[in-house]
Design a protein around this motif. Structure first.
Motif, short mmCIF file in Angstrom:
data_model
loop_
_atom_site.label_atom_id
_atom_site.label_comp_id
_atom_site.label_asym_id
_atom_site.label_seq_id
_atom_site.Cartn_x
_atom_site.Cartn_y
_atom_site.Cartn_z
N GLY A 30 0.82 -1.21 0.00
CA GLY A 30 0.00 0.00 0.00
C GLY A 30 0.85 1.26 0.00
O GLY A 30 0.41 2.33 -0.39
N GLN A 50 1.87 2.97 2.55
CA GLN A 50 1.54 3.96 3.58
C GLN A 50 2.60 4.04 4.68
O GLN A 50 2.61 5.00 5.46
CB GLN A 50 0.19 3.62 4.21
CG GLN A 50 -0.95 3.51 3.20
CD GLN A 50 -1.05 4.76 2.32
OE1 GLN A 50 -1.33 5.85 2.81
NE2 GLN A 50 -0.81 4.60 1.03
N SER A 51 3.49 3.08 4.76
CA SER A 51 4.58 3.12 5.73
C SER A 51 5.92 3.41 5.07
O SER A 51 6.66 4.31 5.48
CB SER A 51 4.66 1.79 6.50
OG SER A 51 3.49 1.54 7.23
N ARG A 57 -6.52 -5.12 2.37
CA ARG A 57 -6.53 -3.69 2.72
C ARG A 57 -7.23 -3.47 4.06
O ARG A 57 -8.09 -4.24 4.49
CB ARG A 57 -7.26 -2.90 1.63
CG ARG A 57 -6.77 -3.16 0.21
CD ARG A 57 -5.39 -2.63 -0.05
NE ARG A 57 -4.87 -3.12 -1.34
CZ ARG A 57 -3.73 -2.77 -1.89
NH1 ARG A 57 -2.94 -1.90 -1.25
NH2 ARG A 57 -3.33 -3.28 -3.03
N GLY A 63 -5.64 5.82 10.36
CA GLY A 63 -5.57 6.95 9.45
C GLY A 63 -6.92 7.49 9.03
O GLY A 63 -7.82 7.70 9.85
N GLN A 100 -8.54 7.36 2.77
CA GLN A 100 -7.55 7.08 1.72
C GLN A 100 -6.50 6.09 2.20
O GLN A 100 -6.10 5.18 1.46
CB GLN A 100 -6.86 8.39 1.28
CG GLN A 100 -7.78 9.35 0.54
CD GLN A 100 -8.50 10.31 1.48
OE1 GLN A 100 -8.61 10.03 2.68
NE2 GLN A 100 -9.00 11.40 0.96
N ILE A 101 -6.05 6.25 3.44
CA ILE A 101 -5.05 5.32 3.98
C ILE A 101 -5.63 3.93 4.13
O ILE A 101 -4.99 2.92 3.81
CB ILE A 101 -4.52 5.86 5.32
CG1 ILE A 101 -3.63 7.08 5.08
CG2 ILE A 101 -3.74 4.77 6.07
CD1 ILE A 101 -3.17 7.76 6.34
N ARG A 102 -6.87 3.83 4.61
CA ARG A 102 -7.49 2.51 4.77
C ARG A 102 -7.75 1.84 3.42
O ARG A 102 -7.72 0.62 3.33
CB ARG A 102 -8.80 2.63 5.57
CG ARG A 102 -8.57 3.00 7.03
CD ARG A 102 -9.81 2.83 7.86
NE ARG A 102 -10.86 3.77 7.52
CZ ARG A 102 -10.96 5.00 8.02
NH1 ARG A 102 -10.06 5.43 8.89
NH2 ARG A 102 -11.96 5.78 7.68
N ARG A 107 -5.75 2.05 0.82
CA ARG A 107 -4.48 1.63 0.24
C ARG A 107 -3.64 0.76 1.17
O ARG A 107 -2.97 -0.17 0.73
CB ARG A 107 -3.65 2.87 -0.15
CG ARG A 107 -4.20 3.66 -1.31
CD ARG A 107 -4.28 2.81 -2.56
NE ARG A 107 -2.99 2.22 -2.89
CZ ARG A 107 -2.84 1.17 -3.70
NH1 ARG A 107 -3.90 0.58 -4.23
NH2 ARG A 107 -1.63 0.70 -3.97
N GLY A 108 -3.64 1.07 2.45
CA GLY A 108 -2.78 0.35 3.39
C GLY A 108 -3.14 -1.12 3.51
O GLY A 108 -4.30 -1.50 3.36
N SER A 167 1.57 -3.15 7.52
CA SER A 167 1.48 -2.63 8.88
C SER A 167 2.17 -3.55 9.87
O SER A 167 2.93 -3.09 10.74
CB SER A 167 0.00 -2.45 9.28
OG SER A 167 -0.11 -2.03 10.61
#
Length: 297
Positions: free
Chosen positions: A34, A36-37, A83, A108, A111-113, A115-116, A121
């Protein structure tokens, strides 16, 4: 700030191809799911890499749903590319594994949920992240692959410390397997953050199993206060064998606050964290008990 130049980009379409690339590049490559990290870290130049391996086309690690481990023994298999949005909203998660949904909803923003991913995580292993606590509470199992084969780790063994897991440079987390909950069990998660969706100042996850209002077993973890989520063994023992009442849960929250070691940092003082432990401890335990009794989803 922009990331340092990245010379190679790969988007493998199979798990085998992905593992070949990881074997070839090792620590010189970084996985992107994703993003996000890892992308913010690259952008801030806290980490550099010469190659990026985008795993979004690897269908083998997008599996999601209940499976039979053996006859009569179901598990929830969560592919590493699942996701956060799926975890937060899927009817199966909401009905049988609600602690995962509780946690995913806090991550988040929309949008973060969208894609992440759970794999990103968990491997990132931020001590204030939301998903490690529920996976530990539910006694999840991690399946990791490399060219040499598959390794299986319990959730307790998977997290080693601050942003550190057992996953090696040539390995990829492929699945997380969650045992089906026992009859009469309920689970819940909650956290305190400076703003909604931010990393936790403190988080609490709990699972309880009841029979005739007597606690048969419990599992409690606290996140956001140590390099890795801390298990509240004394609090678990305090609950087992007792008739569950409002007063008992309040006493258990007091035990929790005494048991968990906390420190002051830029987010909160140690004293404030102790107050939060009592508040969130009793709230999470109460919600888990109500779910165990079938009073709420």
């Amino acid at each position: 700030m922009y990331p340092a130049p990245i010379s190679e980009y790969y988007a493998p379409s199979s798990l085998e191809e992905c593992l070949e690339l990881l074997d070839q590049y090792g620590s010189q490559a970084k996985i992107v799911a994703g993003g996000q990290s890892v992308l913010p870290i690259l952008k801030l130049r806290m980490m550099e890499t010469s190659a990026v391996i985008d795993i979004n086309k690897v269908m083998e690690i997008q599996e999601f749903g209940e499976r039979f481990r053996e006859p009569g023994n179901r598990i929830l298999r969560i592919g590493a590319l699942t996701r956060h949005k799926t975890l937060a909203t899927h009817p199966l998660v909401l009905s049988k594994y609600p602690i995962i949904s509780d946690a995913a909803k806090y991550i988040g923003d929309v949008q973060i949920r969208n894609r992440g991913t759970i794999g990103g995580s968990l491997v990132h292993a931020d001590p204030a992240a939301d998903l490690p606590v529920p996976i530990l509470v539910l006694d999840g199992t991690f399946r990791i692959r490399s060219k040499e084969g598959e390794s299986i780790y319990s959730a307790e063994d998977f997290f080693l410390g601050l942003m550190t897991t057992v996953v090696e440079d040539n390995e990829l987390l492929v699945y997380i397997d969650i045992p089906s909950p026992e009859p009469g069990s309920g689970s819940a998660y909650s956290k305190h953050a400076v703003v909604f969706g931010d990393f936790s100042v403190i988080s609490v996850g709990a699972r309880v199993t009841l029979a005739d209002d007597i606690c048969q077993s419990s599992r409690i973890y606290v996140g956001g206060v140590n390099p890795r989520p801390q298990r509240a063994v004394d609090t678990e023992k305090f609950l087992v064998g007792k008739t569950v009442t409002t007063e008992l849960l309040q006493e258990a929250a007091d035990v929790l606050a005494q048991e968990i070691e906390v420190e002051s940092d830029m987010r909160a003082t140690a004293t404030y964290r102790k107050v939060l432990l009592k508040e969130y401890g009793v709230n999470v335990l109460s919600k888990a008990v109500r779910r165990a009794k079938g009073e709420i989803l």
